[in-house]
Design an enzyme around this catalytic site. Structure first.
Site, PDB file in Angstrom:
ATOM      1  N   LYS A  22       0.621  -1.357  -0.090  1.00  0.00           N
ATOM      2  CA  LYS A  22      -0.228   0.224   0.077  1.00  0.00           C
ATOM      3  C   LYS A  22       0.604   1.502  -0.234  1.00  0.00           C
ATOM      4  CE  LYS A  22      -0.677   0.036   5.035  1.00  0.00           C
ATOM      5  NZ  LYS A  22      -0.456   1.091   5.176  1.00  0.00           N
ATOM      6  N   ARG A 100      -5.650   2.230  11.694  1.00  0.00           N
ATOM      7  CA  ARG A 100      -5.409   0.931  11.995  1.00  0.00           C
ATOM      8  C   ARG A 100      -6.533   0.747  12.860  1.00  0.00           C
ATOM      9  NH1 ARG A 100      -0.209   2.081  14.794  1.00  0.00           N
ATOM     10  NH2 ARG A 100      -2.361   3.675  15.374  1.00  0.00           N
ATOM     11  N   ARG A 140      11.644 -12.804   0.715  1.00  0.00           N
ATOM     12  CA  ARG A 140      12.268 -12.437  -0.043  1.00  0.00           C
ATOM     13  C   ARG A 140      13.260 -12.412  -0.614  1.00  0.00           C
ATOM     14  NH1 ARG A 140      12.103  -6.359   2.936  1.00  0.00           N
ATOM     15  NH2 ARG A 140      12.768  -7.369   4.204  1.00  0.00           N
ATOM     16  N   ARG A 172      16.349 -14.908   1.389  1.00  0.00           N
ATOM     17  CA  ARG A 172      16.178 -13.628   2.532  1.00  0.00           C
ATOM     18  C   ARG A 172      15.377 -14.556   3.796  1.00  0.00           C
ATOM     19  NH1 ARG A 172      18.052  -8.056   5.101  1.00  0.00           N
ATOM     20  NH2 ARG A 172      15.563  -8.074   5.858  1.00  0.00           N
ATOM     21  N   ARG A 183       2.083  -8.538  13.975  1.00  0.00           N
ATOM     22  CA  ARG A 183       1.223  -7.771  13.159  1.00  0.00           C
ATOM     23  C   ARG A 183       0.237  -7.720  12.516  1.00  0.00           C
ATOM     24  NH1 ARG A 183       6.451  -5.306   9.519  1.00  0.00           N
ATOM     25  NH2 ARG A 183       4.844  -4.236   9.036  1.00  0.00           N
TER      26      ARG A 183
END
Ligand SMILES: [Zn+2]
Length: 225
Positions: A22, A100, A140, A172, A183
């Site tokens: 985003k 949030r 990633r 990684r 989170r």
């Protein structure tokens, strides 16, 4: 100084879980329409540097990966909007990562109403599944040669060698998986009710985020027309 006219202002609020991209979409919107980017992360980091009570306390809170309290978030957001209101040539802004939790959404609505931008505001959700979010954040690739980080999404997933230097990749595995899961859990607990709040008001524009960056952006522009 005459404040900018409200009716021509473009106002976007970007929502989405970690790894949804985003932030990237927010910046693309800024570039396309000449808007100001207001990311909660950047603004909170700047706020820490003030070194007053809240600034110092925020540093600890953010280092522990906790959420800053809503009243601080909303106060800082209000200050940002006040600043924008003063700008003569303001074409609009993109808010990234501000609402949030549901209180913040309600208060952000009030703030946008106060500054007479509520009618301009478009709320965009870049939607990806929890699995996709975890994959993107933990799988990633990194180029051995130049260090470039390749996100786990869209066409990037198919890259065999670095698209910048042709170097070999290493996967990684992010060692902060527990923090990432925390989170995502927080997102489910806190942000999903916020999304429902916007949904009930029929104001949520939902975009499939499990596509390339370009296609997500195309869908956003389509949805705005
Ligand atoms: Zn490379």
């Amino acid at each position: 100084m005459k404040p900018s006219k409200s009716k021509n202002i473009k106002a976007f609020l970007l929502l989405g879980p970690a790894g949804s991209g985003k932030g990237t979409q927010a910046k693309l919107l800024c570039k396309k329409f000449g808007l100001e980017y207001i990311g909660s992360g950047d603004v909170l980091r700047a706020r820490q540097k003030t070194k007053d009570f809240t600034g110092s306390k925020l540093t600890g809170v953010m280092n522990r990966g906790e959420l800053a309290p809503s009243f601080v978030i909303v106060k800082i957001l209000g200050d940002q909007l006040e600043k924008l209101k003063k700008q003569k040539k303001n074409k609009g802004f993109v808010l990234d990562g501000w609402t949030r939790i549901i209180y913040e959404a309600i208060l952000a609505d009030e703030a946008l109403e106060w500054y007479e931008w509520a009618k301009n505001a478009k709320i965009i959700l870049v939607k990806i599944s929890k699995k996709e979010s975890l994959n993107r954040l933990t799988k990633r690739k990194q180029c051995k040669k130049c260090g470039r980080l390749i996100p786990w999404l869209g066409e990037f997933k198919k890259l065999k060698v670095c698209d910048k230097c042709g170097g070999e990749f290493i996967i990684r595995r992010d060692d902060k998986i527990i923090a990432i899961e925390k989170r995502l859990q927080e997102y489910k607990k806190e942000t999903v009710p916020t999304l429902n709040y916007y949904r009930k008001k029929r104001r949520l524009i939902e975009i499939n985020g499990e596509q390339s960056i370009e296609d997500v952006f195309k869908d956003i522009l389509k949805a705005l027309n």
